[in-house]
Write a protein that holds these residues in place. Structure first.
Motif, PDB file in Angstrom:
ATOM      1  N   TYR A 191       0.816  -1.218   0.000  1.00 32.43           N
ATOM      2  CA  TYR A 191       0.000   0.000   0.000  1.00 32.43           C
ATOM      3  C   TYR A 191       0.852   1.273   0.000  1.00 32.43           C
ATOM      4  N   LEU A 192       2.061   1.203   0.512  1.00 36.00           N
ATOM      5  CA  LEU A 192       2.986   2.332   0.357  1.00 36.00           C
ATOM      6  C   LEU A 192       3.364   2.509  -1.114  1.00 36.00           C
ATOM      7  N   ALA A 193       3.603   1.370  -1.793  1.00 37.59           N
ATOM      8  CA  ALA A 193       3.900   1.433  -3.225  1.00 37.59           C
ATOM      9  C   ALA A 193       2.712   2.007  -3.989  1.00 37.59           C
ATOM     10  N   LEU A 194       1.492   1.606  -3.595  1.00 44.34           N
ATOM     11  CA  LEU A 194       0.288   2.134  -4.240  1.00 44.34           C
ATOM     12  C   LEU A 194       0.185   3.644  -4.061  1.00 44.34           C
ATOM     13  N   LEU A 195       0.532   4.129  -2.871  1.00 45.71           N
ATOM     14  CA  LEU A 195       0.489   5.568  -2.623  1.00 45.71           C
ATOM     15  C   LEU A 195       1.416   6.320  -3.567  1.00 45.71           C
ATOM     16  N   VAL A 196       2.625   5.817  -3.754  1.00 41.14           N
ATOM     17  CA  VAL A 196       3.593   6.472  -4.646  1.00 41.14           C
ATOM     18  C   VAL A 196       3.111   6.397  -6.092  1.00 41.14           C
ATOM     19  N   ILE A 197       2.570   5.251  -6.492  1.00 36.07           N
ATOM     20  CA  ILE A 197       2.048   5.094  -7.847  1.00 36.07           C
ATOM     21  C   ILE A 197       0.923   6.094  -8.109  1.00 36.07           C
ATOM     22  N   CYS A 198       0.043   6.263  -7.130  1.00 33.72           N
ATOM     23  CA  CYS A 198      -1.049   7.225  -7.280  1.00 33.72           C
ATOM     24  C   CYS A 198      -0.538   8.663  -7.353  1.00 33.72           C
ATOM     25  N   LEU A 199       0.541   8.955  -6.654  1.00 35.61           N
ATOM     26  CA  LEU A 199       1.138  10.298  -6.742  1.00 35.61           C
ATOM     27  C   LEU A 199       1.706  10.542  -8.139  1.00 35.61           C
ATOM     28  N   ALA A 200       2.303   9.488  -8.732  1.00 38.52           N
ATOM     29  CA  ALA A 200       2.810   9.619 -10.101  1.00 38.52           C
ATOM     30  C   ALA A 200       1.652   9.862 -11.069  1.00 38.52           C
ATOM     31  N   GLU A 201       0.555   9.142 -10.869  1.00 36.33           N
ATOM     32  CA  GLU A 201      -0.640   9.365 -11.683  1.00 36.33           C
ATOM     33  C   GLU A 201      -1.168  10.784 -11.485  1.00 36.33           C
ATOM     34  N   LEU A 202      -1.158  11.247 -10.232  1.00 36.85           N
ATOM     35  CA  LEU A 202      -1.622  12.600  -9.922  1.00 36.85           C
ATOM     36  C   LEU A 202      -0.863  13.644 -10.731  1.00 36.85           C
ATOM     37  N   LEU A 203       0.452  13.476 -10.823  1.00 41.69           N
ATOM     38  CA  LEU A 203       1.270  14.433 -11.564  1.00 41.69           C
ATOM     39  C   LEU A 203       0.855  14.486 -13.028  1.00 41.69           C
ATOM     40  N   VAL A 204       0.630  13.316 -13.630  1.00 44.61           N
ATOM     41  CA  VAL A 204       0.289  13.265 -15.049  1.00 44.61           C
ATOM     42  C   VAL A 204      -1.091  13.882 -15.301  1.00 44.61           C
ATOM     43  N   VAL A 205      -2.083  13.512 -14.481  1.00 40.87           N
ATOM     44  CA  VAL A 205      -3.423  14.051 -14.671  1.00 40.87           C
ATOM     45  C   VAL A 205      -3.450  15.543 -14.353  1.00 40.87           C
TER      46      VAL A 205
END
Length: 521
Positions: A7-21
């Motif tokens: 879930y820590l990895a998921l948090l970072v992945i979602c932050l990367a998605e946040l940047l793109v969107v």
């Protein structure tokens, strides 16, 4: 991996998605400021948006394939570094050409980030129920980004220039890059073939040609020789892409995937949902700042109901689809979007914000959320783990291709109606009251209202000026109405197609059971 690590990895992945969107949404708020300061028309503003989404959509397949081959985390980290560097280029830009070039380059590197996010989630979360929760979080992040984008962009523009919407990306990209290296495990496929360079070239050429033709159609003529040639050329490139992908040993896109109804129909639904959403966002930007004459920050605050609806609806829709099936949820979502867009098309200059405007935003946001989560889960459950990057790239490509076409098609419809209605009025105004440049700008976009209102008024021109401003606002909303009818028609047609052809029973199989043909080869 432990549950905490996943879930820590998921948090970072979602932050990367946040940047793109965020890159897709925050720039919308800056469009009026860009248009005024850089003296550009609506076509130029469309290219500021589409330069990013065009390269993004065109290269998603390539980078999804590269992530599968060389490591998804590695490719994502390269993309994050590139977004940071190119954002600096956009912040330092001094003319429209440089802004568009920076946006296009940012789209290239964002394309390296986005497919990796979903592919990494699929490989990290192997349990079906955990994966559904992770995908729900991934889809909800889009709503959060839409909320942050206009509001943060509006705040930045209240205190700084439009350059700040580029500067904000730099620290975010650097932080996510470091966290990705520390917290996300690497994953890649064990079997790779030759890189499909010809397929990549054909896919990029077909998308680029089609979108350029649609954006320029209002200026060149919808059935002019140039436009018809552009349409024909894009069809030729697309046909060549399909022909090649069906014959090459290592395609960048396995065309056999589209024989799986749980893959192809949800992909179509996502494309249409993003066609509607991106077109709606582009037009609502013109409405809030041109018709309502709001400041960028006010625009961001007024757009929050749309974002909140997405953030709340996306995870709920994904979890509900697990119980009642994907088909019912996707069909319902497309119908909700259609109702929202129809209501938006009925808005007039005098329509209050607390009414049809808010209702349309909430319904559009909910409809998108209802479609996106279940459709994404269906797509990713139809591909094997070793092709997660390719599956993610298809999911992302349909989103971005739909979004790019939404801005291009709906924006061009609005521009055509607006120019036809407003042009004669502006031409009748004497040059000593409006310069040729001011006339040209006013003829292209309703955002020019902001400059016309600020300009000192010659007493004899006061009533004529007021009539012109009202006519410009009314013309833009007439174009909006026509564009909304096109969107409603497309959404309802796809809803019928999904209802008829997509199985209604929930899919109980796991990823490895759903897909058998490629692994048997």
């Amino acid at each position: 991996m432990s549950r905490r690590a996943r879930y820590l990895a998921l948090l970072v992945i979602c932050l990367a998605e946040l940047l793109v969107v965020l890159d897709n949404t925050i720039v919308n708020v800056a469009l009026p400021s860009l248009g005024v300061e850089l003296h550009t028309d609506i076509s130029g503003l469309q290219w500021v948006v589409d330069a990013y989404t065009l390269t993004f959509a065109g290269l998603l397949l390539a980078f999804g394939h590269l992530g599968d081959r060389y490591g998804r985390r590695r490719v994502m980290m390269i993309g994050l570094a590139g977004v940071a560097v190119m954002s600096v280029g956009g912040a330092l830009a001094s003319d429209l050409g440089q802004v568009i070039a920076a946006r296009a380059a940012m789209g290239v590197f964002a394309a390296a980030v986005f497919p990796a996010t979903l592919a990494l989630i699929i490989n990290i979360f192997t349990d079906v129920k955990e994966r559904a929760v992770a995908i729900a979080a991934w889809t909800a992040m889009a709503g959060i980004a839409i909320a942050i984008g206009p509001t943060a962009g509006g705040w930045l523009l209240e205190h700084f220039s439009w350059h700040s919407v580029f500067w904000i990306n730099v620290p975010v990209a650097v932080v996510v890059l470091v966290l990705a290296r520390l917290l996300i495990p690497e994953s890649k496929t064990t079997h790779v073939g030759r890189l499909d360079l010809l397929g990549i070239a054909f896919s990029l050429l077909s998308v680029t040609t089609l979108v350029w033709t649609i954006i320029e159609a209002p200026h060149q003529g919808w059935v002019s020789a140039i436009s018809l040639s552009g349409y024909a050329l894009s069809v030729v490139f697309f046909a060549a892409f399909v022909w090649w992908e069906l014959r090459t040993d290592s395609p960048v896109l396995n065309m056999q995937l589209f024989r799986i109804r749980r893959f192809s129909l949800p992909a179509l639904a996502i494309a249409v949902a993003y066609f509607s959403m991106f077109g709606f966002l582009f037009m609502i930007t013109q409405y809030f700042q041109g018709v309502m004459e709001l400041t960028p920050l006010q625009f961001g605050i007024h757009s929050l109901p749309f974002a909140a609806a997405i953030a709340v609806g996306a995870p709920l829709a994904t979890l509900i689809a697990q119980r009642i099936g994907t088909t019912a949820v996707i069909v319902f979502g497309l119908v909700v979007m259609s109702v929202g867009m129809f209501i938006a098309g009925q808005v007039k200059v005098e329509t209050p914000y607390l009414g049809a405007v808010v209702v349309s935003m909430v319904l559009m946001g909910l409809g998108l959320a209802i479609v996106q989560g279940p459709a994404t889960e269906s797509i990713m459950s139809s591909v094997p783990l070793e092709e997660a990057g390719a599956g993610s790239a298809v999911n992302d490509t349909t989103r971005e291709a739909g979004g790019t076409l939404g801005v291009a098609v709906l924006g061009s419809i609005v521009a055509s109606v607006y120019t036809t209605k407003v042009g004669p009025r502006i031409d009748a105004i004497p040059d000593f009251l409006m310069t040729p440049y001011e006339k040209s700008f006013a003829r292209e976009t309703v955002i020019s209202v902001l400059e016309i209102v600020k300009r000192p008024t010659v007493p004899a021109f006061a009533q004529q000026k007021a009539d012109l401003v009202y006519a410009m606002k009314a013309a833009s909303l007439e174009g909006f109405q026509l564009a909304s009818y096109v969107t409603v028609s497309v959404s309802l047609l796809v809803a019928v197609a999904v209802a008829v052809f997509l199985p209604w029973k929930p899919a109980a199989e796991s990823v490895l059971l759903v897909w058998k043909e490629p692994s048997a080869k």
